[in-house]
Design a protein around this motif. Sequence first.
Motif, PDB file in Angstrom:
ATOM      1  N   ILE B 193       0.842  -1.200   0.000  1.00  8.12           N
ATOM      2  CA  ILE B 193       0.000   0.000   0.000  1.00  8.12           C
ATOM      3  C   ILE B 193       0.870   1.240   0.000  1.00  8.12           C
ATOM      4  N   THR B 194       0.532   2.179  -0.858  1.00 11.45           N
ATOM      5  CA  THR B 194       1.345   3.395  -0.956  1.00 11.45           C
ATOM      6  C   THR B 194       0.504   4.534  -1.519  1.00 11.45           C
ATOM      7  N   HIS B 195       0.959   5.750  -1.309  1.00 17.49           N
ATOM      8  CA  HIS B 195       0.292   6.869  -1.976  1.00 17.49           C
ATOM      9  C   HIS B 195       1.142   7.343  -3.150  1.00 17.49           C
ATOM     10  N   ASP B 196       2.278   6.674  -3.329  1.00 14.13           N
ATOM     11  CA  ASP B 196       3.253   7.060  -4.343  1.00 14.13           C
ATOM     12  C   ASP B 196       3.036   6.206  -5.594  1.00 14.13           C
ATOM     13  N   LEU B 197       2.452   6.832  -6.603  1.00 17.87           N
ATOM     14  CA  LEU B 197       2.082   6.115  -7.822  1.00 17.87           C
ATOM     15  C   LEU B 197       3.299   5.509  -8.516  1.00 17.87           C
ATOM     16  N   GLU B 198       4.373   6.272  -8.565  1.00 16.92           N
ATOM     17  CA  GLU B 198       5.578   5.785  -9.236  1.00 16.92           C
ATOM     18  C   GLU B 198       6.102   4.517  -8.557  1.00 16.92           C
ATOM     19  N   GLU B 199       6.079   4.559  -7.223  1.00 19.18           N
ATOM     20  CA  GLU B 199       6.521   3.394  -6.459  1.00 19.18           C
ATOM     21  C   GLU B 199       5.661   2.175  -6.797  1.00 19.18           C
ATOM     22  N   ALA B 200       4.352   2.405  -6.862  1.00 24.95           N
ATOM     23  CA  ALA B 200       3.421   1.319  -7.160  1.00 24.95           C
ATOM     24  C   ALA B 200       3.706   0.725  -8.541  1.00 24.95           C
ATOM     25  N   LEU B 201       3.885   1.600  -9.525  1.00 32.78           N
ATOM     26  CA  LEU B 201       4.130   1.130 -10.890  1.00 32.78           C
ATOM     27  C   LEU B 201       5.459   0.405 -11.008  1.00 32.78           C
ATOM     28  N   PHE B 202       6.436   0.901 -10.297  1.00 32.82           N
ATOM     29  CA  PHE B 202       7.771   0.325 -10.381  1.00 32.82           C
ATOM     30  C   PHE B 202       7.813  -1.082  -9.784  1.00 32.82           C
ATOM     31  N   LEU B 203       7.033  -1.295  -8.724  1.00 30.99           N
ATOM     32  CA  LEU B 203       7.130  -2.556  -7.994  1.00 30.99           C
ATOM     33  C   LEU B 203       6.172  -3.647  -8.493  1.00 30.99           C
ATOM     34  N   ALA B 204       4.942  -3.240  -8.835  1.00 35.64           N
ATOM     35  CA  ALA B 204       3.868  -4.235  -8.886  1.00 35.64           C
ATOM     36  C   ALA B 204       3.615  -4.877 -10.237  1.00 35.64           C
ATOM     37  N   ASN B 205       2.927  -6.031 -10.196  1.00 31.24           N
ATOM     38  CA  ASN B 205       2.375  -6.654 -11.389  1.00 31.24           C
ATOM     39  C   ASN B 205       1.046  -6.014 -11.724  1.00 31.24           C
ATOM     40  N   ARG B 206       0.407  -5.545 -10.651  1.00 29.88           N
ATOM     41  CA  ARG B 206      -0.949  -5.044 -10.811  1.00 29.88           C
ATOM     42  C   ARG B 206      -1.158  -3.941  -9.787  1.00 29.88           C
ATOM     43  N   VAL B 207      -1.774  -2.851 -10.254  1.00 25.73           N
ATOM     44  CA  VAL B 207      -2.024  -1.730  -9.350  1.00 25.73           C
ATOM     45  C   VAL B 207      -3.528  -1.546  -9.189  1.00 25.73           C
ATOM     46  N   ILE B 208      -3.949  -1.522  -7.949  1.00 29.52           N
ATOM     47  CA  ILE B 208      -5.365  -1.262  -7.666  1.00 29.52           C
ATOM     48  C   ILE B 208      -5.479   0.188  -7.212  1.00 29.52           C
ATOM     49  N   VAL B 209      -6.194   0.980  -7.988  1.00 31.12           N
ATOM     50  CA  VAL B 209      -6.334   2.397  -7.633  1.00 31.12           C
ATOM     51  C   VAL B 209      -7.663   2.599  -6.907  1.00 31.12           C
ATOM     52  N   LEU B 210      -7.553   3.175  -5.707  1.00 35.10           N
ATOM     53  CA  LEU B 210      -8.763   3.439  -4.921  1.00 35.10           C
ATOM     54  C   LEU B 210      -9.139   4.911  -5.052  1.00 35.10           C
ATOM     55  N   GLN B 211     -10.376   5.188  -4.756  1.00 36.45           N
ATOM     56  CA  GLN B 211     -10.805   6.580  -4.700  1.00 36.45           C
ATOM     57  C   GLN B 211     -11.688   6.774  -3.483  1.00 36.45           C
ATOM     58  N   LYS B 212     -11.858   8.033  -3.132  1.00 40.57           N
ATOM     59  CA  LYS B 212     -12.672   8.365  -1.975  1.00 40.57           C
ATOM     60  C   LYS B 212     -14.131   8.046  -2.288  1.00 40.57           C
ATOM     61  N   PRO B 213     -14.786   7.194  -1.485  1.00 36.71           N
ATOM     62  CA  PRO B 213     -16.171   6.856  -1.781  1.00 36.71           C
ATOM     63  C   PRO B 213     -17.117   7.996  -1.393  1.00 36.71           C
ATOM     64  N   GLU B 214     -17.456   8.814  -2.374  1.00 34.91           N
ATOM     65  CA  GLU B 214     -18.368   9.929  -2.121  1.00 34.91           C
ATOM     66  C   GLU B 214     -19.523   9.835  -3.107  1.00 34.91           C
ATOM     67  N   GLY B 215     -20.703  10.184  -2.664  1.00 32.68           N
ATOM     68  CA  GLY B 215     -21.862  10.140  -3.542  1.00 32.68           C
ATOM     69  C   GLY B 215     -22.075   8.745  -4.092  1.00 32.68           C
ATOM     70  N   ASP B 216     -22.117   8.626  -5.403  1.00 33.08           N
ATOM     71  CA  ASP B 216     -22.332   7.319  -6.019  1.00 33.08           C
ATOM     72  C   ASP B 216     -21.035   6.538  -6.195  1.00 33.08           C
ATOM     73  N   CYS B 217     -19.916   7.219  -5.990  1.00 36.75           N
ATOM     74  CA  CYS B 217     -18.614   6.592  -6.193  1.00 36.75           C
ATOM     75  C   CYS B 217     -18.417   5.390  -5.282  1.00 36.75           C
ATOM     76  N   GLU B 218     -17.875   4.328  -5.829  1.00 32.09           N
ATOM     77  CA  GLU B 218     -17.465   3.213  -4.990  1.00 32.09           C
ATOM     78  C   GLU B 218     -15.969   3.326  -4.769  1.00 32.09           C
ATOM     79  N   SER B 219     -15.429   2.455  -3.885  1.00 32.09           N
ATOM     80  CA  SER B 219     -14.019   2.593  -3.534  1.00 32.09           C
ATOM     81  C   SER B 219     -13.074   2.288  -4.691  1.00 32.09           C
ATOM     82  N   LEU B 220     -13.453   1.320  -5.507  1.00 37.11           N
ATOM     83  CA  LEU B 220     -12.537   0.915  -6.575  1.00 37.11           C
ATOM     84  C   LEU B 220     -12.590   1.891  -7.732  1.00 37.11           C
ATOM     85  N   ASN B 221     -11.426   2.408  -8.106  1.00 39.67           N
ATOM     86  CA  ASN B 221     -11.345   3.314  -9.237  1.00 39.67           C
ATOM     87  C   ASN B 221     -11.016   2.503 -10.487  1.00 39.67           C
TER      88      ASN B 221
END
Lengths: 262, 255
Positions: B193-221
């Motif tokens: 888990i990180t807030h650093d996108l570059e770190e996530a891209l550099f390390l992972a096979n797969r990146v799950i991007v979350l977003q703030k669940p507001e209104g109709d938005c769900e957590s998964l981006n």
Amino acid sequence: MNENKAKRLYNEQNIKRIQNVSGIALTLILWYVLSNFTSIPDLYLPSPQEIVQCFIKYSKDIPRHITSSLHRIVVGFFVGSAIGIIMGLFIGWNKNVRNILEPLVEFIRPMPPLALIPLFILWFGIGDKSKIIVIAFGAWVVLVVNTIEAVRNVDPLYLDAARSLGANTWDVFRTVLIPAITPDIIAGIRVVAANSFGMCVAAEFMGTATGFGYLIIEGRRFIKTDLLLVGVLLITICSMLANMLIRLIEKRLTRWVPRVEN
Amino acid sequence: MDNTILSAENISMLFSTRKGTITALKNLTFSVENGQFVAIVGPSGCGKSTLINILAGMLKPTQGRVLLEGKAVNNVNSKVGMVFQKYAAFPWMTVEQNVSYGPRIARLPKSKIEEITRRYIKMVGLEGYEHLYPKELSGGMSKRVDIARAYANSPDVLLMDEPFGALDDITKKQMQLELLKIWDQEKKTVLFITHDLEEALFLANRVIVLQKPEGDCESLNVIQEIPFSRPRLPELRADTEFIEMKTLLAEVMVR
């Protein structure tokens, strides 16, 4: 270059040592001069030599007084500390125990142990028992509060880390809680040890035939200021030795604690 | 039978506060395959910490469940290893005692404990530092102890909660490379888990991007597969494709 640095450090340490000794030496000299070369009567300020003479005169009795006071202090200190730490652990660790006992502890906490001496004498008599109980009570109050606070201050991070590594409640208690609170507990024990000497003397003032308190009271009763001071010096030395012993143990047990080097 | 080791099924988490109910996570579903390196990124307030607490079993979701190898995760357990954001090596234990903690708690035979400890101290390059206390270590070395300790307990999944967040940039990049090397050797599933996108891209096979669940938005981006080949080297950060993907995801994140 390095050699110079080492030399400078050595000099600095020497200067520090000289400074440390000079304060004490100056006071001793001042005392010597004031008591020997001024008109201040011995009653108010006996000279250092007189103190030494008095010490020699009573040297046969002194060990008896020391052991009798130390007996009271050691027993009271250990019993009170042990109960305080164990209760503090339970109160800090278990929510139900805390809810029941903490208000009680908070109420007892501000009670000055010395104010309870008459009550303890009433309950347990004028002998050793009431004196030991005063000392134990004083130790208990400090350590129970100290331990509760220490347990509360353990970083939950370490508890989570231990649990995620497979530790059960007993493992966490044994391998995380106890070591984490040890520095705080020892700091509390040092305070308690110093307090114990004071409480012992206060309790002895209420009536005793032996102990540091006896020497001091005798000195006052027969206006032997030198004897009074011998009593005070003896407690001071014993208290210092106790403190040194605890520091030694502390050093052993808390090597891991991050400290600012001076 | 698929290769899923960990799955989050329709997780929602609500907190009630004085100001009303706050939705930290909403209808989040994803799964992680065995041996993968999955990164979870998102802006602050998107429920990352809540999610990690739920995955670790420290928090019970209001709705949904977490399955580890098909079994529900209900409390903190040794199958889910943790590397925390803060330095979590026990300060009262030496490097060696920290790394051997899991095996010792599990009461493994002494020879086995020694073997594991030696292996993981070597893996993170802390040989020669076995008898030092955490206070005597640098930030990077302390993090290595945390990683070695988590691996030495041989969990099924490793949760890493912004583990390099407190490190300086150079140490951080160095640790990323080492972590990849370890991951490659150990073949263990990592959820990072990180807030650093570059770190996530550099390390992972797969990146799950979350977003703030507001209104109709769900957590998964969005879930993004990261195709870059391994071993990944620092040069990757300057690669055009890498930068494009980073820019794209950064846009998605602020949307």
